[in-house]
Design a protein around this motif. Structure first.
Motif, PDB file in Angstrom:
ATOM      1  N   VAL A  63      63.309 -74.935  51.762  1.00 28.51           N
ATOM      2  CA  VAL A  63      63.424 -75.868  50.637  1.00 28.51           C
ATOM      3  C   VAL A  63      64.736 -75.611  49.909  1.00 28.51           C
ATOM      4  CG1 VAL A  63      62.487 -76.423  48.344  1.00 28.51           C
ATOM      5  CG2 VAL A  63      60.973 -76.341  50.333  1.00 28.51           C
ATOM      6  N   ARG A  64      65.026 -74.352  49.601  1.00 27.76           N
ATOM      7  CA  ARG A  64      66.272 -74.024  48.887  1.00 27.76           C
ATOM      8  C   ARG A  64      67.498 -74.461  49.687  1.00 27.76           C
ATOM      9  NH1 ARG A  64      63.220 -69.381  47.907  1.00 27.76           N
ATOM     10  NH2 ARG A  64      64.364 -68.191  49.466  1.00 27.76           N
ATOM     11  N   ALA A  65      67.427 -74.370  50.998  1.00 30.80           N
ATOM     12  CA  ALA A  65      68.567 -74.733  51.851  1.00 30.80           C
ATOM     13  C   ALA A  65      68.885 -76.227  51.795  1.00 30.80           C
ATOM     14  CB  ALA A  65      68.296 -74.314  53.291  1.00 30.80           C
ATOM     15  N   LEU A  66      67.949 -77.040  51.356  1.00 31.00           N
ATOM     16  CA  LEU A  66      68.173 -78.481  51.296  1.00 31.00           C
ATOM     17  C   LEU A  66      68.992 -78.913  50.076  1.00 31.00           C
ATOM     18  CD1 LEU A  66      64.674 -79.602  52.509  1.00 31.00           C
ATOM     19  CD2 LEU A  66      66.843 -80.005  53.691  1.00 31.00           C
ATOM     20  N   PHE A  67      69.219 -78.007  49.155  1.00 34.43           N
ATOM     21  CA  PHE A  67      70.008 -78.337  47.973  1.00 34.43           C
ATOM     22  C   PHE A  67      71.488 -78.154  48.269  1.00 34.43           C
ATOM     23  CE2 PHE A  67      65.812 -78.014  46.370  1.00 34.43           C
ATOM     24  CZ  PHE A  67      65.776 -78.921  45.327  1.00 34.43           C
TER      25      PHE A  67
END
Length: 177
Positions: A63-67
């Protein structure tokens, strides 16, 4: 004593109520448990999409990598912490309701969060999975422009349409997104 936010069920979508948490991977169920703890700690009556977003960001590196960047994630987490210790007070005792679904006050879920949980499961089914994962939930909560999560993202400077595009691009590459 019964917990203030009991094991949740989704808002009715038809004649049958479906247990939200029966449709989640163990990892996503842990995210939901974290959101439930956060709601209790914050004194909120219901789990809302901002609680879910906060728990997703803390728990899932995908999820964090999608920012856009690590600084954006840090800024977003900082904003969510501020929300939980003060900013969120204006939301206490209110129900997150985009107006698109009926207000639910006793389920333990805000109507928008319950709808996002259903949408996450539906997204998982469309990609051929039996259970929803974290990125399914992220996609569902940011797809509703009236959600508290989208408000938080906007205030933190996140580009929500670009985030949704990155989620869909990742899904096209076969990533559980």
């Amino acid at each position: 004593m019964q917990p203030r936010i009991p094991h949740q069920q989704a808002a009715e979508r038809g004649p049958i109520r479906v247990d939200i948490e029966a449709r989640l991977t163990e990892e996503l169920a842990a995210v939901v448990a974290g959101a439930r703890r956060r709601a209790l700690r914050d004194g909120d009556r219901q789990i809302d999409t901002a609680h879910l977003l906060h728990s997703l960001l803390e728990s899932d590196p995908e999820v964090r990598a999608l920012f856009d960047s690590d600084p954006q994630v840090v800024r977003l987490l900082g904003y969510l912490v501020q929300r939980s210790i003060g900013y969120g007070l204006r939301w206490q005792s209110s129900v997150e309701d985009s107006g698109a679904v009926p207000t639910v006050t006793e389920s333990g879920w805000s109507p928008v969060a319950a709808g996002a949980m259903e949408a996450a499961y539906e997204r998982a089914v469309r990609r051929g999975a039996e259970l929803a994962v974290e990125v399914d939930l992220l996609a569902a909560i940011v797809a509703d422009p009236e959600s508290r999560a989208v408000e938080v993202l906007g205030r933190a400077g996140a580009d929500v349409p670009a985030l949704l595009a990155r989620i869909e691009t990742a899904a096209g590459r076969g990533i559980e997104a």
